[in-house]
Motif scaffolding. Structure first.
Motif, PDB file in Angstrom:
ATOM      1  N   LEU A  82       0.790  -1.055  -0.004  1.00 53.34           N
ATOM      2  CA  LEU A  82       0.101  -0.027   0.067  1.00 53.34           C
ATOM      3  C   LEU A  82       0.964   1.254  -0.118  1.00 53.34           C
ATOM      4  N   SER A  83       1.983   1.046   0.527  1.00 51.39           N
ATOM      5  CA  SER A  83       2.954   2.400   1.094  1.00 51.39           C
ATOM      6  C   SER A  83       3.426   2.640  -0.861  1.00 51.39           C
ATOM      7  N   VAL A  84       3.923   1.548  -1.359  1.00 55.48           N
ATOM      8  CA  VAL A  84       4.282   1.822  -2.700  1.00 55.48           C
ATOM      9  C   VAL A  84       3.502   2.231  -3.525  1.00 55.48           C
ATOM     10  N   SER A  85       2.059   1.752  -3.547  1.00 55.63           N
ATOM     11  CA  SER A  85       0.916   1.906  -4.478  1.00 55.63           C
ATOM     12  C   SER A  85       0.152   3.039  -4.163  1.00 55.63           C
ATOM     13  N   ILE A  86      -0.128   3.475  -3.128  1.00 54.20           N
ATOM     14  CA  ILE A  86      -1.093   4.589  -2.674  1.00 54.20           C
ATOM     15  C   ILE A  86      -0.640   5.829  -3.307  1.00 54.20           C
ATOM     16  N   PHE A  87       0.741   5.849  -3.785  1.00 54.33           N
ATOM     17  CA  PHE A  87       1.357   7.040  -4.574  1.00 54.33           C
ATOM     18  C   PHE A  87       0.527   7.130  -5.952  1.00 54.33           C
ATOM     19  N   SER A  88       0.025   6.199  -6.352  1.00 55.70           N
ATOM     20  CA  SER A  88      -0.461   6.194  -7.830  1.00 55.70           C
ATOM     21  C   SER A  88      -2.031   6.390  -7.493  1.00 55.70           C
ATOM     22  N   ILE A  89      -2.435   6.230  -6.333  1.00 52.16           N
ATOM     23  CA  ILE A  89      -4.025   6.658  -6.231  1.00 52.16           C
ATOM     24  C   ILE A  89      -3.922   7.985  -6.290  1.00 52.16           C
ATOM     25  N   GLY A  90      -3.135   8.734  -5.436  1.00 60.45           N
ATOM     26  CA  GLY A  90      -3.227  10.121  -5.505  1.00 60.45           C
ATOM     27  C   GLY A  90      -3.050  10.576  -6.807  1.00 60.45           C
ATOM     28  N   GLY A  91      -2.101  10.176  -7.514  1.00 63.14           N
ATOM     29  CA  GLY A  91      -1.982  10.555  -8.969  1.00 63.14           C
ATOM     30  C   GLY A  91      -3.249  10.252  -9.936  1.00 63.14           C
ATOM     31  N   VAL A  92      -3.773   9.234  -9.629  1.00 57.79           N
ATOM     32  CA  VAL A  92      -5.075   8.959 -10.627  1.00 57.79           C
ATOM     33  C   VAL A  92      -5.879  10.251 -10.244  1.00 57.79           C
ATOM     34  N   VAL A  93      -6.328  10.706  -8.998  1.00 54.20           N
ATOM     35  CA  VAL A  93      -7.345  11.495  -8.596  1.00 54.20           C
ATOM     36  C   VAL A  93      -7.015  12.806  -9.179  1.00 54.20           C
ATOM     37  N   SER A  94      -5.619  13.115  -9.065  1.00 54.44           N
ATOM     38  CA  SER A  94      -5.258  14.711  -9.300  1.00 54.44           C
ATOM     39  C   SER A  94      -5.037  14.511 -10.994  1.00 54.44           C
ATOM     40  N   SER A  95      -4.619  13.669 -11.420  1.00 54.62           N
ATOM     41  CA  SER A  95      -4.423  13.858 -13.031  1.00 54.62           C
ATOM     42  C   SER A  95      -5.589  14.433 -13.796  1.00 54.62           C
ATOM     43  N   PHE A  96      -6.921  14.320 -13.072  1.00 56.54           N
ATOM     44  CA  PHE A  96      -8.039  14.994 -13.645  1.00 56.54           C
ATOM     45  C   PHE A  96      -8.116  16.538 -13.640  1.00 56.54           C
ATOM     46  N   LEU A  97      -7.315  16.844 -12.612  1.00 56.02           N
ATOM     47  CA  LEU A  97      -7.289  18.265 -12.061  1.00 56.02           C
ATOM     48  C   LEU A  97      -6.582  19.388 -13.098  1.00 56.02           C
ATOM     49  N   VAL A  98      -5.659  18.669 -13.684  1.00 52.81           N
ATOM     50  CA  VAL A  98      -4.364  19.296 -14.111  1.00 52.81           C
ATOM     51  C   VAL A  98      -4.816  20.751 -14.807  1.00 52.81           C
ATOM     52  N   GLY A  99      -5.808  20.462 -15.739  1.00 54.38           N
ATOM     53  CA  GLY A  99      -6.543  21.304 -16.796  1.00 54.38           C
ATOM     54  C   GLY A  99      -6.904  22.679 -15.748  1.00 54.38           C
ATOM     55  N   PHE A 100      -7.695  21.988 -14.900  1.00 50.78           N
ATOM     56  CA  PHE A 100      -8.465  23.194 -14.042  1.00 50.78           C
ATOM     57  C   PHE A 100      -7.366  24.246 -13.268  1.00 50.78           C
ATOM     58  N   ILE A 101      -6.437  23.439 -12.805  1.00 53.18           N
ATOM     59  CA  ILE A 101      -5.492  23.940 -11.652  1.00 53.18           C
ATOM     60  C   ILE A 101      -4.740  25.051 -12.730  1.00 53.18           C
ATOM     61  N   GLY A 102      -4.101  24.535 -13.937  1.00 56.92           N
ATOM     62  CA  GLY A 102      -3.498  25.482 -14.658  1.00 56.92           C
ATOM     63  C   GLY A 102      -3.942  26.662 -15.332  1.00 56.92           C
ATOM     64  N   ASP A 103      -5.426  26.383 -15.518  1.00 56.18           N
ATOM     65  CA  ASP A 103      -6.147  27.529 -16.045  1.00 56.18           C
ATOM     66  C   ASP A 103      -6.769  28.652 -14.994  1.00 56.18           C
ATOM     67  N   LEU A 104      -6.751  28.070 -13.694  1.00 55.32           N
ATOM     68  CA  LEU A 104      -7.380  28.802 -12.525  1.00 55.32           C
ATOM     69  C   LEU A 104      -6.543  30.292 -12.346  1.00 55.32           C
ATOM     70  N   ARG A 105      -5.052  29.975 -12.087  1.00 53.66           N
ATOM     71  CA  ARG A 105      -4.622  31.278 -11.728  1.00 53.66           C
ATOM     72  C   ARG A 105      -3.353  31.250 -12.481  1.00 53.66           C
ATOM     73  N   GLY A 106      -3.111  30.431 -13.798  1.00 54.93           N
ATOM     74  CA  GLY A 106      -2.023  30.335 -14.588  1.00 54.93           C
ATOM     75  C   GLY A 106      -1.038  29.134 -14.250  1.00 54.93           C
ATOM     76  N   ARG A 107      -0.161  29.035 -15.128  1.00 55.35           N
ATOM     77  CA  ARG A 107       0.791  27.622 -14.743  1.00 55.35           C
ATOM     78  C   ARG A 107       1.585  27.948 -13.802  1.00 55.35           C
ATOM     79  N   VAL A 108       2.434  29.173 -13.807  1.00 59.35           N
ATOM     80  CA  VAL A 108       3.389  29.225 -12.527  1.00 59.35           C
ATOM     81  C   VAL A 108       2.892  29.496 -11.263  1.00 59.35           C
ATOM     82  N   LYS A 109       1.601  30.341 -11.087  1.00 60.13           N
ATOM     83  CA  LYS A 109       1.041  30.090  -9.616  1.00 60.13           C
ATOM     84  C   LYS A 109       0.455  28.762  -9.631  1.00 60.13           C
ATOM     85  N   GLY A 110      -0.199  27.891 -10.465  1.00 62.50           N
ATOM     86  CA  GLY A 110      -0.491  26.714 -10.435  1.00 62.50           C
ATOM     87  C   GLY A 110       0.618  25.872  -9.709  1.00 62.50           C
TER      88      GLY A 110
END
Length: 520
Positions: A82-110
């Motif tokens: 679980l310690s090894v692979s929980i890392f990927s679960i975090g990644g799965v969830v957040s990979s959907f938010l990339v566009g939203f975070i990038g557009d929210l305040r810009g790439r650098v602030k993101g």
């Protein structure tokens, strides 16, 4: 540096911006590799805090191996996996938010905002011994995974948007290069006499938050992506300022004109949501190819080698498996550099085919080596060389290419959704491999890599039959390849840079395409 031509100029600001951004990728690599070396030590701590191991400290004999080989308790195995692979679960969830975070305040602030996550994760892991280590490590790895899912999308996006055309190919692959450098760094620091020991392992895990601190100091000095300012926010003056900072004093009107055309195209082509993308028959083939490319990257068994390389080398009879693992890290880094040089010359399809085919042969050789190890002692060299070659072939094609070929297969509208889906597929399969590999290995023993060889063979055939060459083609041409495969031909779709793409050189076309991409 020629000061005349804005496209061939590398300025200090650009170098600083790219360096600051890839610190995020370095962190991603560090977190991927760090969990490998100190496995035994951390398992001991888990065992003690779970009450399945006696409290005495780890006994080491003269040559640094445990005096007795204890069977690892099943609950420890579960928490470790679980310690090894929980890392990927975090990644799965957040990979959907990339566009939203990038557009929210810009790439650098993101990138600045998500650094909070990395620092929190680092602190959780540094303080692992103060409370239940298995809970602290798993929590830290989960938050760190969440950070890495965002960072592995934001970094290539920012670099793709600020890089001058002439260098876009090379700068784009720096994301992968920084990632493998991070893996190497984590392996070196994980050596027993440095940080991979009973006393310092929380620091080793917690250091994965260190680049975030440096990045937070440097990012405020970096200019925001001019494409974001102009296309997303309509800030023409700010975009001009940003271009001048990135390229030195020059006349930015040509670049601004190009962005204006792109902005018009973006407004013509509707953004496609993930749900529409999955249901629409228009994009089905591209999507299938894109997802298969990402699956072939993860299901090739490469992560099994990264996560469990120390254990595999031990099986192959190496006396100091940690050094062999570091060897893999070095080779990894060197061959990513080779890929940087080749990807625009040889083409994506060719390199992917060479990579997958080579890995398939290596997986068979590795199995033969492990099976006959007890009969012929020299077989350990066979399986070792197979591992090293496996990594070489991976970094030539299947490693770096899926990350940017997805952006080439889709035009401006469906691209963000396609990149999110591909990223999610990648992280999900990463998680499945991380969770199941120890169990599959226990089941199949020496024959575990035959499974990967079969998968690799399938992916090689698929690539040969279905993946088009995208090098030096405009988006229209790539779309036309897929349209030939479909009977109905919907109206040809224009893309974000219908002009100026036939410039012959692979790099400029391939990355002219990435350029028009807000979510690359």
């Amino acid at each position: 540096v020629e000061s005349g031509n804005s496209n061939t100029q590398l300025t200090g600001t650009l170098a600083l911006a790219v360096f600051s951004a890839v610190l995020g990728s370095l962190q991603f690599g560090y977190s991927l590799g760090v969990i490998n070396a100190p496995q035994k030590v951390i398992e001991q701590h888990y065992g003690r805090s779970l009450g399945v191991l006696p409290e005495e400290p780890l006994l080491l004999s003269e040559n640094g191996t445990e005096t007795e080989k204890r069977e690892v308790h099943p609950s420890v195995v579960m928490y470790w996996s679980l310690s090894v692979s929980i890392f990927s679960i975090g990644g799965v969830v957040s990979s959907f938010l990339v566009g939203f975070i990038g557009d929210l305040r810009g790439r650098v602030k993101g990138m600045l905002m998500v650094n909070v996550l990395a620092v929190v994760a680092g602190l959780l892991m540094v303080m692992a011994k103060m409370w239940k280590p298995h809970v602290m490590v798993i929590a830290g790895r989960c938050v760190m995974g969440f950070y890495c899912g965002l960072s592995s999308g934001l970094v290539p996006m920012y670099i793709g948007e600020i890089a001058p055309m002439a260098y876009r190919g090379a700068l784009g692959t720096l994301h992968q290069l920084a990632t493998v450098t991070g893996i190497l760094l984590s392996q070196v620091l994980g050596l027993e006499f440095l940080l991979g020991n009973d006393y310092y392992w929380p620091l080793l895990l917690g250091l994965s938050g260190a680049p975030a601190v440096l990045q937070s100091l440097l990012l405020p000095l970096c200019p925001e992506s001019p494409r974001y300012l102009y296309i997303k926010r309509d800030m023409v003056e700010e975009a001009k300022k940003s271009l001048r900072r990135l390229k030195g004093e020059y006349d930015p009107s040509a670049d601004l004109e190009e962005m204006r055309r792109e902005k018009e195209e973006v407004e013509k082509e509707a953004q496609v949501s993930i749900a529409v993308l999955v249901r629409s028959s228009l994009y089905r083939q591209q999507l299938f190819v894109a997802l298969m490319m990402h699956l072939s990257q993860q299901l090739s068994g490469i992560n099994a080698i990264f996560y469990y390389s120390t254990a595999i080398f031990e099986r192959a009879g190496v006396t100091q498996p940690v050094y062999a693992t570091i060897g893999v890290g070095v080779i990894n880094t060197v061959f990513t550099m080779v890929s940087v040089a080749l990807v625009d010359r040889a083409g994506r399809r060719t390199l992917t085919l060479i990579g997958l085919g080579g890995m398939c042969i290596c997986a068979v050789a590795m199995t033969v080596g492990l099976v006959y190890l007890s009969v012929y002692s020299w077989m350990s060299y066979v399986s070792m060389s197979a591992i090293f070659l496996f990594v070489c072939f991976f970094e030539i094609g299947p490693g770096p290419i899926p990350w940017f070929i997805v952006a080439e297969l889709f035009s401006q509208g469906p691209r963000p959704a396609a990149i999110a889906l591909a990223g999610c597929t990648n992280w999900t399969s990463n998680f499945i491999i991380g969770m199941t590999f120890p169990y599959i290995e226990a089941l199949c023993g020496s024959y575990v890599f035959i499974l990967f060889a079969v998968l690799l063979f399938g992916f090689t055939v698929f690539t040969y039959l279905r993946v088009p060459e995208t090098k030096g083609k405009t988006f229209e041409e790539i779309a036309a390849v897929f349209k030939k495969g479909r009977n109905q031909t919907p109206g040809t779709r224009k893309t974000g840079f219908g002009t100026g793409t036939g410039t012959g050189t692979g790099t400029s076309t391939e990355l002219e395409q990435l350029k028009s991409d807000s979510h690359a």
